[in-house]
Design an enzyme around this catalytic site. Sequence first.
Site, mmCIF file in Angstrom:
data_model
loop_
_atom_site.group_PDB
_atom_site.id
_atom_site.type_symbol
_atom_site.label_atom_id
_atom_site.label_comp_id
_atom_site.label_asym_id
_atom_site.label_seq_id
_atom_site.Cartn_x
_atom_site.Cartn_y
_atom_site.Cartn_z
ATOM 1 N N ASP A 1 -19.645 25.958 -21.308
ATOM 2 C CA ASP A 1 -19.939 26.371 -22.685
ATOM 3 C C ASP A 1 -21.375 26.903 -22.780
ATOM 4 O O ASP A 1 -21.794 27.376 -23.833
ATOM 5 C CB ASP A 1 -19.676 25.235 -23.685
ATOM 6 N N SER A 2 -22.121 26.877 -21.649
ATOM 7 C CA SER A 2 -23.397 27.600 -21.583
ATOM 8 C C SER A 2 -23.151 29.087 -21.825
ATOM 9 O O SER A 2 -24.088 29.834 -22.127
ATOM 10 C CB SER A 2 -24.061 27.396 -20.216
ATOM 11 N N ASP B 1 -14.912 23.805 -19.297
ATOM 12 C CA ASP B 1 -15.708 22.930 -20.168
ATOM 13 C C ASP B 1 -14.988 22.791 -21.513
ATOM 14 O O ASP B 1 -14.590 23.798 -22.106
ATOM 15 C CB ASP B 1 -17.073 23.609 -20.417
ATOM 16 N N LYS C 1 -13.980 19.492 -18.083
ATOM 17 C CA LYS C 1 -15.205 18.696 -18.180
ATOM 18 C C LYS C 1 -15.466 18.392 -19.644
ATOM 19 O O LYS C 1 -15.219 19.230 -20.509
ATOM 20 C CB LYS C 1 -16.403 19.452 -17.579
ATOM 21 N N GLU D 1 -18.436 16.106 -22.307
ATOM 22 C CA GLU D 1 -19.755 15.465 -22.372
ATOM 23 C C GLU D 1 -19.652 14.063 -22.965
ATOM 24 O O GLU D 1 -18.952 13.859 -23.959
ATOM 25 C CB GLU D 1 -20.719 16.312 -23.227
ATOM 26 N N GLU E 1 -27.416 15.595 -16.061
ATOM 27 C CA GLU E 1 -28.312 16.663 -16.519
ATOM 28 C C GLU E 1 -29.631 16.094 -17.023
ATOM 29 O O GLU E 1 -29.634 15.191 -17.867
ATOM 30 C CB GLU E 1 -27.633 17.488 -17.630
HETATM 31 N N1 LIG Z 1 -29.176 29.595 -19.753
HETATM 32 C C1 LIG Z 1 -28.820 28.320 -19.839
HETATM 33 N N2 LIG Z 1 -29.129 27.484 -18.831
HETATM 34 C C2 LIG Z 1 -28.780 26.171 -18.884
HETATM 35 O O1 LIG Z 1 -29.064 25.435 -17.919
HETATM 36 C C3 LIG Z 1 -28.054 25.708 -20.011
HETATM 37 C C4 LIG Z 1 -27.744 26.619 -21.039
HETATM 38 N N3 LIG Z 1 -28.140 27.906 -20.934
HETATM 39 N N4 LIG Z 1 -27.032 26.240 -22.134
HETATM 40 C C5 LIG Z 1 -26.398 24.959 -22.151
HETATM 41 C C6 LIG Z 1 -27.235 23.970 -21.520
HETATM 42 C C7 LIG Z 1 -28.514 23.714 -22.275
HETATM 43 N N5 LIG Z 1 -29.399 23.355 -21.204
HETATM 44 C C8 LIG Z 1 -30.771 23.329 -21.328
HETATM 45 C C9 LIG Z 1 -31.403 24.221 -22.135
HETATM 46 C C10 LIG Z 1 -32.784 24.211 -22.255
HETATM 47 C C11 LIG Z 1 -33.521 23.295 -21.563
HETATM 48 C C12 LIG Z 1 -34.994 23.299 -21.714
HETATM 49 O O2 LIG Z 1 -35.526 24.095 -22.443
HETATM 50 N N6 LIG Z 1 -35.716 22.424 -21.031
HETATM 51 C C13 LIG Z 1 -37.173 22.474 -21.020
HETATM 52 C C14 LIG Z 1 -37.746 21.274 -21.713
HETATM 53 C C15 LIG Z 1 -37.673 19.967 -20.968
HETATM 54 C C16 LIG Z 1 -38.402 18.842 -21.680
HETATM 55 O O3 LIG Z 1 -38.843 19.029 -22.814
HETATM 56 O O4 LIG Z 1 -38.545 17.788 -21.067
HETATM 57 C C17 LIG Z 1 -37.630 22.619 -19.581
HETATM 58 O O5 LIG Z 1 -38.736 23.149 -19.390
HETATM 59 O O6 LIG Z 1 -36.891 22.277 -18.675
HETATM 60 C C18 LIG Z 1 -32.872 22.405 -20.720
HETATM 61 C C19 LIG Z 1 -31.488 22.423 -20.619
HETATM 62 C C20 LIG Z 1 -28.731 23.415 -19.944
HETATM 63 N N7 LIG Z 1 -27.683 24.369 -20.173
HETATM 64 C C1 LIG Z 2 -24.920 23.240 -17.190
HETATM 65 C C2 LIG Z 2 -23.485 22.895 -16.951
HETATM 66 C C3 LIG Z 2 -23.308 21.550 -16.355
HETATM 67 C C4 LIG Z 2 -22.678 23.057 -18.203
HETATM 68 O O1 LIG Z 2 -22.199 22.141 -18.809
HETATM 69 C C5 LIG Z 2 -22.479 24.422 -18.702
HETATM 70 O O2 LIG Z 2 -22.797 25.402 -17.990
HETATM 71 O O3 LIG Z 2 -21.958 24.558 -19.813
HETATM 72 MG MG LIG Z 3 -21.477 22.689 -20.745
#
Ligand SMILES: Nc1nc(=O)c2c([nH]1)NC[C@@H]1CN(c3ccc(C(=O)N[C@@H](CCC(=O)O)C(=O)O)cc3)CN21
Ligand SMILES: CC(C)C(=O)C(=O)O
Ligand SMILES: [Mg+2]
Length: 276
Positions: A56-57, A95, A125, A127, A193
């Site tokens: 669902d990303s 997902d 999958k 959550e 994650e």
């Molecule tokens: N392009 C994309 N990549 C992904 O990995 C992803 C998605 N979209 N959409 C669904 C989820 C959302 N996810 C995400 C989205 C953003 C962060 C993020 O911005 N993390 C920051 C902040 C971490 C913190 O504050 O501790 C980072 O710098 O990692 C992490 C996971 C993982 N998944």
């Molecule tokens: C980041 C993975 C595990 C996911 O759930 C997604 O791509 O939607």
């Molecule tokens: Mg997902």
Amino acid sequence: MTESPLYGGTSTARVRIHHLQQAKQRGEKWAMLTAYDTYSAAVFEEAGIPVMLVGDSSGNVVLGHTSTVPVTVDDILLMTKAVTRSTSRALIVADLPFGSYESGPQQAFGTAVRMMKEGGAQAVKLEGGLRVAPQIRLLHDAGIPVMAHIGFTPQSEHALGGFRVQGRGAGAEQLLTDAHAVQEAGAFAVVLEMVPATIAAQVTKELAIPTIGIGAGVDCDAQVLVWPDMAGLNGGRVPKFVKKYADLRGELLRAAQEFADDVRGGTFPGPEHSFD
Ligand SMILES: Nc1nc(=O)c2c([nH]1)NC[C@@H]1CN(c3ccc(C(=O)N[C@@H](CCC(=O)O)C(=O)O)cc3)CN21
Ligand SMILES: CC(C)C(=O)C(=O)O
Ligand SMILES: [Mg+2]
């Protein structure tokens, strides 16, 4: 002993959940990528990626939403069909999007059946940990392989208060509880994650089922990334856990600019692209 079907080789047989179990026992790590369309899925299969997730990303990276929350069952189904049409070896996991399984096992069952019958997925999958154990149990008992997803669960972004590492400090206990709950309920694997590497290592050691890390350190049994992130198609900022293996955005930009230049300059199409 037969060679591991997870590592390509000569086998054209479908990757099965028992192969993932065997890989854990042998200490063989493997990679999962997301896939949303037919060409990229075919490329990943050729690259030897044994498991693909129609994530669902796609809400973010395909559909242009700012979260995974608006993604619908029909959105995932459309992409799952495209991915299953061009793959024959990889295990395809669909997902379950936000709102399509949380209300109870029956709702989860209805959605999962659509992913399998209409989408052609081999697994689904969802959550959550302990709170979705009844859903996992029913799907498992109905013959539907379930991959769980704990730690940071993006569909609960608003409840979790943003994109944050889960399982730090007192959260470690909750994470371990959830990990054991999903295994107990019958999940065949679990995504971890944004979990501290030490906690992910402990979960990986304690569980019999494979762990698939994303921002969860090197000790997980497998790793997953969102493909447009790892291939550099994403022009925006990417999470810290992403490693960029290519610059597809730069390459596609160059190609589109050259095409536009050729058309403006009258050098495309040439005679070789034209009919008499
Ligand atoms: N392009 C994309 N990549 C992904 O990995 C992803 C998605 N979209 N959409 C669904 C989820 C959302 N996810 C995400 C989205 C953003 C962060 C993020 O911005 N993390 C920051 C902040 C971490 C913190 O504050 O501790 C980072 O710098 O990692 C992490 C996971 C993982 N998944
Ligand atoms: C980041 C993975 C595990 C996911 O759930 C997604 O791509 O939607
Ligand atoms: Mg997902």
